[in-house]
Design an enzyme around this catalytic site. Sequence first.
Site, short mmCIF file in Angstrom:
data_model
loop_
_atom_site.label_atom_id
_atom_site.label_comp_id
_atom_site.label_asym_id
_atom_site.label_seq_id
_atom_site.Cartn_x
_atom_site.Cartn_y
_atom_site.Cartn_z
N LYS A 133 7.19 70.42 32.01
CA LYS A 133 5.48 69.44 32.24
C LYS A 133 4.31 69.96 31.65
CE LYS A 133 2.99 71.23 34.34
NZ LYS A 133 1.96 71.98 35.20
N VAL A 177 9.06 81.43 30.46
CA VAL A 177 8.75 80.95 32.01
C VAL A 177 7.46 81.48 32.03
CG1 VAL A 177 9.30 83.11 33.55
CG2 VAL A 177 11.12 81.75 31.79
N GLY A 190 3.46 77.67 32.23
CA GLY A 190 2.43 76.48 32.58
C GLY A 190 2.41 75.01 32.05
N GLY A 206 10.15 77.39 35.90
CA GLY A 206 11.18 76.46 37.16
C GLY A 206 10.81 75.72 37.92
N SER A 207 10.07 75.12 38.05
CA SER A 207 10.15 73.84 39.07
C SER A 207 11.11 72.63 39.25
CB SER A 207 8.55 73.32 39.46
OG SER A 207 7.95 73.85 39.38
N ASP A 232 4.80 71.71 42.27
CA ASP A 232 5.11 70.51 40.56
C ASP A 232 6.66 70.40 40.99
OD1 ASP A 232 2.55 71.23 39.68
OD2 ASP A 232 3.08 73.04 38.34
#
Length: 298
Positions: A13, A98, A101, A105-106, A139
Site C-alpha cells: 500500500k 520490509v 512504509g 507485513g500488514s 494498516d
Amino acid sequence: MPADAVVWHAHAKVNLTLDVIARRADGYHELRSIMQPLALCDRIVVAPAPPGCLAVTSDSPLVPKGEANLVQRAAVLLQRRYAVKAGAAVQIEKRIPVAAGLAGGSADAAAALRALCRLWQLQPEDGALAELALQLGSDVPFCLLGRTALAEGRGERLTALPPAPALPVVVATPRLDWQGNKTAQVFGQLRLEAITERPDTQGMLRALAAADAEGIAACLGNVLEPAAVALNPVIARLKAAMAAAGAMGVSMTGAGPSVLALVSSETAAAVAAAARAITDLVHTTTLQPAPAAAEAGR
Ligand code: C5P
C-alpha cells in the site's frame, strides 16, 4: 506446492495523502489518509498441516520470525476465534521491501486471514475479519479491503473510493539500520502544532474521481514526512533526486522511509535510475486499478 494449497496475493500500500488530525488518549493518532494498493505484491502460499503444527516460513531473511510475524499472529487469532484444530504451513514469498512504509507485513497478514479462511473452510460473520485485522495493526483493515479508500480513525474507518487509474509509479526505499518500532518513533517525533502544510485530501478525492493523473500528483502529501526526514535525511535526498529526474509528483509513504513517485512511461526509467544512485531497493510498478482481493484468490 501441494494441490490443496491456497495462494493469495498481498499487495503493497501507499498513502496518496496522509494527514494527522489529533493525538488520542490511547496513544494512537487520528488519521485522514487516502490509501492505495500497488500492483507490487508478496505471494502467500498456505498449505494444510496436522493439528498443532503452525509453520510460517519466508524466502527473505528480513521477515520477522515467531510471534513478531504478523502472519503467525493472524493464524493464531483465527485458530482461537473459530476453535480451529487443523494446522497450516504458510510460505511468504517476499517482494515488498520490509519495514518500508509499504504495509508489507500488514498485507501479508490480511492475505493470510483470507487464505486461511479458505483453507480451514471458515465463514466469518460480517466485520469479524476486520476486527481481527485491527488487532494485528492499524494498516491491516485497509489491506483486507484491498482497494482505494479513505482511512480515518486509527486507519480502520474505511470508505471505499473509485479505484485509481493504473498509473506507473516508482517506489524507492532507502536501506536503514533501524532499531525498534519505526512507525511509533516517527509518530513520536510529530509535533501537531508545528504542522504548516497539510495534504489536499479533498483535491485528491476530486482527482481520483476524475482519474486525473496530474491532479493526483499535485495533491500527494504526508504530514509525517518532516518527522521522518529529521530522523533520516536520505528521504529528502531521494525525493529531490526523483523530482529532478522528471517525476510528476513525489511523496513519502506511511511513516517512511519509502518514497513514491508518480511517473509517465517516458520518465519512469530516468526516475528509477536517479533513485538507484541512492538505494538499490527500487521498484517500478503501477497503482492497482481494481479491488486487489478480486484477482487474488486462487
Ligand atoms: O497499529 P500499528 O501497530 O501499526 O502502529 C504502530 C505504532 O504507530 C503505534 O504504536 C503508534 O505509536 C503509531 N500509530 C499512531 N496512530 C495510528 C497508527 C499508528 O500513533 N493511527
